[in-house]
Scaffold this motif. Sequence first.
Motif, PDB file in Angstrom:
ATOM      1  N   THR A  27       0.851  -1.182   0.000  1.00 16.28           N
ATOM      2  CA  THR A  27       0.000   0.000   0.000  1.00 16.28           C
ATOM      3  C   THR A  27       0.889   1.235   0.000  1.00 16.28           C
ATOM      4  OG1 THR A  27      -1.700  -1.190   1.221  1.00 16.28           O
ATOM      5  CG2 THR A  27      -1.839   1.216   1.225  1.00 16.28           C
ATOM      6  N   LEU A  65      -6.250   8.404 -10.486  1.00 18.92           N
ATOM      7  CA  LEU A  65      -5.893   7.172  -9.769  1.00 18.92           C
ATOM      8  C   LEU A  65      -6.376   5.939 -10.539  1.00 18.92           C
ATOM      9  CD1 LEU A  65      -6.602   8.161  -6.055  1.00 18.92           C
ATOM     10  CD2 LEU A  65      -4.370   7.663  -7.073  1.00 18.92           C
ATOM     11  N   ALA A  66      -7.564   6.034 -11.142  1.00 15.26           N
ATOM     12  CA  ALA A  66      -8.087   4.917 -11.930  1.00 15.26           C
ATOM     13  C   ALA A  66      -7.188   4.654 -13.141  1.00 15.26           C
ATOM     14  CB  ALA A  66      -9.520   5.192 -12.373  1.00 15.26           C
ATOM     15  N   SER A 117      -4.026   3.013 -11.920  1.00  8.78           N
ATOM     16  CA  SER A 117      -4.304   1.625 -11.547  1.00  8.78           C
ATOM     17  C   SER A 117      -4.361   0.736 -12.783  1.00  8.78           C
ATOM     18  CB  SER A 117      -5.626   1.534 -10.788  1.00  8.78           C
ATOM     19  OG  SER A 117      -5.563   2.222  -9.569  1.00  8.78           O
ATOM     20  N   ARG A 171      -1.881  -2.396 -13.583  1.00  8.22           N
ATOM     21  CA  ARG A 171      -2.414  -3.741 -13.823  1.00  8.22           C
ATOM     22  C   ARG A 171      -1.869  -4.320 -15.123  1.00  8.22           C
ATOM     23  NH1 ARG A 171      -7.453  -1.371 -12.782  1.00  8.22           N
ATOM     24  NH2 ARG A 171      -7.976  -1.690 -10.617  1.00  8.22           N
ATOM     25  N   VAL A 184      -4.888  -4.218  -8.465  1.00  8.08           N
ATOM     26  CA  VAL A 184      -4.746  -2.874  -7.901  1.00  8.08           C
ATOM     27  C   VAL A 184      -6.114  -2.319  -7.531  1.00  8.08           C
ATOM     28  CG1 VAL A 184      -3.873  -0.533  -8.282  1.00  8.08           C
ATOM     29  CG2 VAL A 184      -2.789  -2.451  -9.454  1.00  8.08           C
ATOM     30  N   ILE A 185      -6.206  -1.726  -6.342  1.00  6.83           N
ATOM     31  CA  ILE A 185      -7.370  -0.929  -5.979  1.00  6.83           C
ATOM     32  C   ILE A 185      -6.862   0.443  -5.570  1.00  6.83           C
ATOM     33  CG2 ILE A 185      -8.819  -2.876  -5.322  1.00  6.83           C
ATOM     34  CD1 ILE A 185      -8.270  -2.172  -2.401  1.00  6.83           C
ATOM     35  N   HIS A 186      -7.732   1.430  -5.640  1.00  2.00           N
ATOM     36  CA  HIS A 186      -7.325   2.792  -5.300  1.00  2.00           C
ATOM     37  C   HIS A 186      -8.461   3.492  -4.565  1.00  2.00           C
ATOM     38  CE1 HIS A 186      -9.505   3.262  -9.101  1.00  2.00           C
ATOM     39  NE2 HIS A 186      -9.873   4.433  -8.602  1.00  2.00           N
ATOM     40  N   LEU A 189      -2.961   3.694  -3.239  1.00  2.00           N
ATOM     41  CA  LEU A 189      -3.016   2.539  -4.124  1.00  2.00           C
ATOM     42  C   LEU A 189      -2.633   1.316  -3.307  1.00  2.00           C
ATOM     43  CD1 LEU A 189      -1.071   3.974  -7.195  1.00  2.00           C
ATOM     44  CD2 LEU A 189      -3.522   3.543  -7.094  1.00  2.00           C
ATOM     45  N   SER A 190      -3.368   0.247  -3.461  1.00  5.83           N
ATOM     46  CA  SER A 190      -3.035  -1.007  -2.808  1.00  5.83           C
ATOM     47  C   SER A 190      -2.917  -2.060  -3.895  1.00  5.83           C
ATOM     48  CB  SER A 190      -4.111  -1.387  -1.795  1.00  5.83           C
ATOM     49  OG  SER A 190      -3.712  -2.508  -1.046  1.00  5.83           O
ATOM     50  N   MET A 191      -1.771  -2.735  -3.936  1.00  5.23           N
ATOM     51  CA  MET A 191      -1.478  -3.696  -4.989  1.00  5.23           C
ATOM     52  C   MET A 191      -1.198  -5.063  -4.397  1.00  5.23           C
ATOM     53  SD  MET A 191       0.728  -0.688  -6.462  1.00  5.23           S
ATOM     54  CE  MET A 191       0.733  -0.176  -4.793  1.00  5.23           C
TER      55      MET A 191
END
Length: 94
Positions: free
Chosen positions: A7, A25-26, A29, A33, A40-42, A54-56
Motif C-alpha cells: 500500500t 488514480l483509476a 491503476s 495492472r 490494484v485498488i485505489h 493505491l493497494s497492490m
Amino acid sequence: MHVLRMTIRLALKQCGGPKDRDNRLAAMSARLREHFNIAVIHGGVPGSNAEGWLSMVTVALNPKAALETLERVAEALAVHPDCHLLTPPEVKTL
C-alpha cells in the motif's frame, strides 16, 4: 504460492478536485495492472482533493519474485511525474 500486498499513499500534482483525483488514480491503476500483471485498488483520502492511495497485490511461486515485482512497482511510482509518495511502501504477506 505467495501473496504479497503493498500500500502506498501519494499526492497527485495539479489535481482539480476529487473527481479529477479519482480519474487519475483509476488511470494509474489500469496502467499498473496492465504493465506489472498485478491486482490494484485505489481510493481517495477524505477531505483532500489531491491525496489518495493505491493497494497492490501480487502472487508468485516464491516470495522473492513477489517482492521484486512490488519493488519495481514502487520504483515506477516514485519516478512518476504526476505524483509523489507521501509514505514509504508498506509490504505485507497475506
